[in-house]
Scaffold this active site. Structure first.
Site, mmCIF file in Angstrom:
data_model
loop_
_atom_site.group_PDB
_atom_site.id
_atom_site.type_symbol
_atom_site.label_atom_id
_atom_site.label_comp_id
_atom_site.label_asym_id
_atom_site.label_seq_id
_atom_site.Cartn_x
_atom_site.Cartn_y
_atom_site.Cartn_z
ATOM 1 N N GLY A 106 -28.098 16.762 73.136
ATOM 2 C CA GLY A 106 -28.918 15.742 72.502
ATOM 3 C C GLY A 106 -29.556 14.875 73.578
ATOM 4 C CG MET A 123 -19.956 17.676 71.928
ATOM 5 S SD MET A 123 -19.740 18.094 70.190
ATOM 6 C CE MET A 123 -18.041 17.637 69.926
ATOM 7 C CD GLU A 124 -19.143 22.036 74.480
ATOM 8 O OE1 GLU A 124 -20.309 21.902 74.904
ATOM 9 O OE2 GLU A 124 -18.840 21.926 73.282
ATOM 10 C CG ASP A 163 -29.666 16.895 68.889
ATOM 11 O OD1 ASP A 163 -29.028 17.943 69.050
ATOM 12 O OD2 ASP A 163 -29.264 15.799 69.322
ATOM 13 C CD GLU A 223 -24.233 26.068 73.280
ATOM 14 O OE1 GLU A 223 -24.764 24.978 73.490
ATOM 15 O OE2 GLU A 223 -22.996 26.197 73.155
ATOM 16 C CB ILE A 253 -24.483 11.579 70.349
ATOM 17 C CG1 ILE A 253 -23.315 11.710 71.358
ATOM 18 C CG2 ILE A 253 -25.094 10.185 70.399
ATOM 19 C CD1 ILE A 253 -22.111 10.841 71.069
HETATM 20 N N1 ADE Z 1 -25.141 19.154 71.449
HETATM 21 C C1 ADE Z 1 -26.404 19.231 70.959
HETATM 22 N N2 ADE Z 1 -26.781 18.053 70.430
HETATM 23 C C2 ADE Z 1 -25.728 17.212 70.595
HETATM 24 C C3 ADE Z 1 -25.498 15.870 70.243
HETATM 25 N N3 ADE Z 1 -26.428 15.151 69.612
HETATM 26 N N4 ADE Z 1 -24.296 15.327 70.547
HETATM 27 C C4 ADE Z 1 -23.343 16.062 71.171
HETATM 28 N N5 ADE Z 1 -23.506 17.340 71.509
HETATM 29 C C5 ADE Z 1 -24.689 17.915 71.233
#
Ligand code: ADE
Length: 230
Positions: free
Chosen positions: A78, A174-175, A198, A12, A154
């Site tokens: 995501g 997540m951050e 995703d 990243e 997730i």
């Molecule tokens: N970063 C990329 N995809 C993610 C997901 N599905 N859940 C949490 N963090 C992510």
């Protein structure tokens, strides 16, 4: 003007680091901070590691040690919305911590104790500037909206629907909201930029490793455009 840039994983921030000039570096609490310039703008870049605690430690240290005027978090996420395809970009106008839950003592789900807020706002003028910088990214839809963060990858519809239903967020990562929380406490402007790797459902485990690199590059492309523009 000094811009702080934080990513959770090497992929990243790798290309941002590669484009820096006049680099000096320093390691504090296991995180390496790279100071230098990109397009003649002063930047401070760090890989924080995955999750909200890593992100918060990094953002707070960056603020105390390097005094950035702005912090931007770049990376992948995501998608929580059918209109968002893999590769599309989301720029935050608000961030939420979807795993903050003191509803057991009567609070609304997601309320951040002490701040008395569920959604932390990003600085409007910064969001607009980053949006402008996204204009010339080809074949990419760009959306502005809420980004949800929590210490969870997730990857099923139950988790996904919970976040959609409670927070109306465009994507999950997540951050970002931890960085936003720290910036809010320190009165520093911040914004989160995420490209979709995703769809945060049952296919996420398979899609993430395939698309993470391409998505991470897309987010970096936007940050680079922004640095060129300011
Ligand atoms: N970063 C990329 N995809 C993610 C997901 N599905 N859940 C949490 N963090 C992510």
């Amino acid at each position: 003007m000094k811009i702080g840039i934080i990513g959770a994983m090497d992929v990243e921030i790798a290309e941002i680091k590669d484009s820096m000039k006049n680099i000096t570096q320093e390691k504090i609490s296991s995180v390496t901070y790279f100071q230098g310039t990109i397009h003649d703008k002063e930047v401070i870049v760090a890989k924080c590691g995955i999750g909200k605690v890593h992100a918060a430690v990094c953002a707070q240290t960056m603020i105390l040690r390097y005094s950035p005027n702005v912090i931007i978090n770049t990376g992948v996420a995501g998608s929580l919305n059918n209109k968002l395809d893999i590769g599309d970009l989301v720029i935050s106008d608000y961030v939420v911590q979807h795993d903050f839950d003191t509803s057991g003592v009567g609070d609304p789900i997601g309320l951040i104790s002490g701040l008395n807020l569920i959604k932390i706002p990003c600085k409007k003028s910064l969001v607009e500037k980053i949006k402008d910088a996204a204009n010339n990214i080809e074949n990419t839809n760009v959306y502005v909206g809420t980004i949800a963060s929590g210490d969870q990858f997730i990857c099923n519809t139950k988790q996904k629907d919970y976040i959609i239903n409670h927070f109306d967020a465009l994507c999950a990562e997540m951050e970002g909201a931890a960085i936003g929380h720290v910036c809010y406490l320190n009165n520093i402007d911040f914004c989160i930029v995420r490209a979709m790797s995703d769809k945060a459902d049952g296919s996420a485990n398979m899609d993430f490793p395939v698309f993470v690199q391409r998505a991470a590059k897309k987010s970096i492309e936007l940050i680079d455009n922004y640095l060129k523009m300011i």
